[in-house]
Scaffold this motif. Structure first.
Motif, PDB file in Angstrom:
ATOM      1  N   LYS A  13      38.109 109.977  30.419  1.00  0.00           N
ATOM      2  CA  LYS A  13      38.920 110.986  29.732  1.00  0.00           C
ATOM      3  C   LYS A  13      40.201 110.371  29.195  1.00  0.00           C
ATOM      4  N   ILE A  25      36.834 118.241  36.692  1.00  0.00           N
ATOM      5  CA  ILE A  25      37.370 118.274  35.329  1.00  0.00           C
ATOM      6  C   ILE A  25      38.372 119.411  35.211  1.00  0.00           C
ATOM      7  N   GLN A  35      37.187 114.514  27.119  1.00  0.00           N
ATOM      8  CA  GLN A  35      36.161 113.609  27.604  1.00  0.00           C
ATOM      9  C   GLN A  35      35.614 112.822  26.421  1.00  0.00           C
ATOM     10  N   TYR A  81      32.290 111.268  32.432  1.00  0.00           N
ATOM     11  CA  TYR A  81      32.739 110.485  31.270  1.00  0.00           C
ATOM     12  C   TYR A  81      34.226 110.152  31.398  1.00  0.00           C
ATOM     13  N   ALA A  93      40.656 118.896  29.613  1.00  0.00           N
ATOM     14  CA  ALA A  93      40.309 117.467  29.681  1.00  0.00           C
ATOM     15  C   ALA A  93      39.608 117.013  28.403  1.00  0.00           C
ATOM     16  N   TYR A 146      44.327 110.988  33.819  1.00  0.00           N
ATOM     17  CA  TYR A 146      42.975 110.517  34.129  1.00  0.00           C
ATOM     18  C   TYR A 146      42.840 109.036  33.763  1.00  0.00           C
ATOM     19  N   SER A 183      31.402 110.624  39.030  1.00  0.00           N
ATOM     20  CA  SER A 183      31.667 112.018  38.652  1.00  0.00           C
ATOM     21  C   SER A 183      32.853 112.585  39.426  1.00  0.00           C
TER      22      SER A 183
END
Lengths: 234, 307
Positions: free
Chosen positions: B261, B233, B239, B259, B237, B185, B230
């Motif tokens: 990650k 997920i 975050q 958020y 994950a 990510y 957005s």
């Protein structure tokens, strides 16, 4: 946008990878993601697909693919998509009836004040726009619908409500949405639909799918009640 | 035939390996928090991988058997007793009609799994019995309820018991506090200093941790990104919201979020993490996807060989 525009693929775990199609939100990107999703969903060993605004999360069975195999399969699948096949022919239009007003939309007066419009202008502007479902999430069936006209942009509520009634139609920044179930929520509520957004008994489960176009149609209080709308919930 | 719930305990949920294929409409997967323990439970009884079991968090659960069967207990040691005699997890037990099986309090770990020969009989909703309380789906009623007093956990009676236990080497060490993380990510958006801080610090499991996610308290880490658009997920994950305190998203996670990650905890790491209680201390260790694949294959191979 077509096969020549390959997304960036990145492993996020040994069972999932994230496809990034663009850095900016656009209808074209959203259409493309919806199309790629339709192709990938048919492949064996794909466990889950989570399309969003500019990305697609692919969850795969790690007995079926290692990271090399999944990259290759995704690339081949996307390259095989015929660019001419890319059209809005599969796109559905969903019409959602809404009873607007103070009785079920406790924030509509504040929204009107914030936007320097009358309540009837808010209703008119909200219902004359066609929106796109960019992403489904937060809660089952919750569709993030964009883009609202500039005049309707309002911030989220400073303190979210602990309980937003089912069917509440709400605004936040450049988006609008309908709450499919009772959840906490910080969006500004302007009305309510009698229609179920989530139906566990139906084949599609959710009324709105990613990529759909959505319109809101004003209905009267009587029509709302006839269609099974409930007035309580706050 | 069934186990009758005499005392429901703190949180006992029917689970299988999860409800897959519906995340695109925002429906989370559910499933066992400790997948390693869950898989061993079914293996011990020659059940299908996905046969329904009960995930018992913390304990305080008492059941009465109404017919003979075999059970397997895996996962945490919750001070289980069979007719008031202590029994240990990671093996099978013969159950006779009228037996009282009780789980008291955590001795080692937090979540135990109760598997029964053939699996608990329960109607799936959207292809799975996994209970997700927040989404009111799955479980005995199909409506996401946790077990309550008087519930009947149905099973097929069976008197053909086989005494088996999980090889000692295959039992996870819940005292191991090193949680492996695959960098993925937006980890590039965390400076090397932030990453070094993250991987060299102790984190305490917050009391606000649940099946949705484990909140951690400790060294703050900050991404250079203010937020992201957005996106989906994945399980595990990590975050990092504005306050810099990481949250590991687990079985009942929301499907999309915005958020940044740091990376993703592996299934094996998530299984160990889910056995930690509020106040327990963990550390994160970076691993490559390659290492994660090997770790997973080793574990699945052990299970397959044993079967």
């Amino acid at each position: 946008m077509s096969g020549e525009n390959l997304p960036n693929i990145e492993m996020v775990s040994n069972q999932a990878c994230l496809l990034t199609f663009s850095r900016v939100i656009s209808e074209a990107t959203s259409n493309y993601i919806a199309q790629v999703t339709q192709y990938l969903v048919k492949l064996e060993g794909i466990v889950d697909l989570v399309p969003s605004y500019t990305t697609l999360l692919v969850v795969f069975d790690d007995d079926h693919y290692d990271r090399f195999a999944i990259f290759k399969t995704i690339r081949q699948t996307i390259e095989a998509i015929d660019p001419n096949d890319f059209s809005v022919k599969d796109q559905r239009e969903v019409v959602i009836p809404v009873y607007y007003g103070k009785e079920v939309g406790p924030d509509i007066e504040d929204v009107a004040k914030h936007c320097h419009l009358s309540i009837s202008e808010i209703i008119q502007r909200h219902s004359e726009t066609t929106y796109r479902a960019y992403a489904i999430g937060f809660t089952p069936g919750f569709a993030f619908l964009g883009n609202t006209p500039d005049e309707l942009h309002v911030p989220r509520k400073t303190t979210p409500r602990l309980k937003v009634p089912v069917g509440s139609v709400a605004l936040a920044e450049n988006q609008t949405a309908v709450y499919p179930s009772v959840t906490p929520g910080g969006w500004q509520i302007i009305g309510r639909t009698p229609v179920n957004l989530i139906d566990w008994g139906s084949e599609n489960l959710a009324l709105i799918a990613m990529g759909d176009s959505v319109r809101f149609e004003p209905i009267s209080r009587d029509e709302f009640l006839v269609q099974g709308g409930q007035l309580d919930g706050f | 035939m069934a186990f009758k719930v005499i005392k429901p305990g703190l949180l006992a949920l029917v689970q299988d390996l999860g409800r897959h294929g519906h995340q695109s409409i925002g429906l989370t997967t559910g499933g066992p928090m400790d997948e390693v323990a869950f898989r061993w439970g079914n293996a011990l009884l020659d059940n299908h991988d996905n046969s329904p079991q009960v995930e018992i968090t913390f304990g305080m659960l008492t059941l009465e058997a109404q017919a003979n069967t075999s059970i397997a207990i895996t996962g945490a040691d919750l001070g289980a007793t069979l007719n008031d005699r202590s029994i240990t997890p990671w093996q099978t037990y013969a159950i006779k009609k009228g037996d009282i099986l009780a789980f008291h309090q955590p001795i080692w770990g937090l979540r135990a799994y109760l598997a029964v020969k053939g699996g608990f009989l329960c109607d799936p909703t959207l292809g799975s019995v996994a209970t997700v309380m927040r989404e009111k789906i799955g479980g005995l009623t199909g409506k996401g309820d946790k077990l309550k007093k008087g519930d009947m956990l149905a099973y097929q009676a069976d008197s053909d018991h086989q005494q088996r236990s999980v090889p000692r080497l295959a039992i996870p060490n819940y005292g191991d506090r090193e949680i492996p993380v695959i960098l993925g990510y937006q980890y590039q958006s965390f400076s090397s200093l932030e990453r070094a801080n993250f991987f060299s610090s102790d984190y305490t499991v917050s009391s606000n941790s649940d099946r949705m996610g484990y909140r951690l308290e400790g060294q703050e880490v900050h991404s250079d990104l203010k937020g992201i658009i957005s996106e989906g997920i994945a399980y595990g994950a990590i975050q990092v919201p504005k306050d810099g305190q990481p949250i590991v998203l687990l079985q009942d996670r929301q499907t999309i979020g915005g958020y940044p990650k740091m990376g993703c905890v592996t299934r094996v790491g998530g299984s160990i993490l889910a056995q930690q209680k509020p106040g327990d201390i963990i550390q994160f260790t970076p691993i490559t996807v390659d290492q994660a694949e090997q770790e997973r294959h080793l574990q699945m191979a052990r299970l397959a060989q044993w079967r």
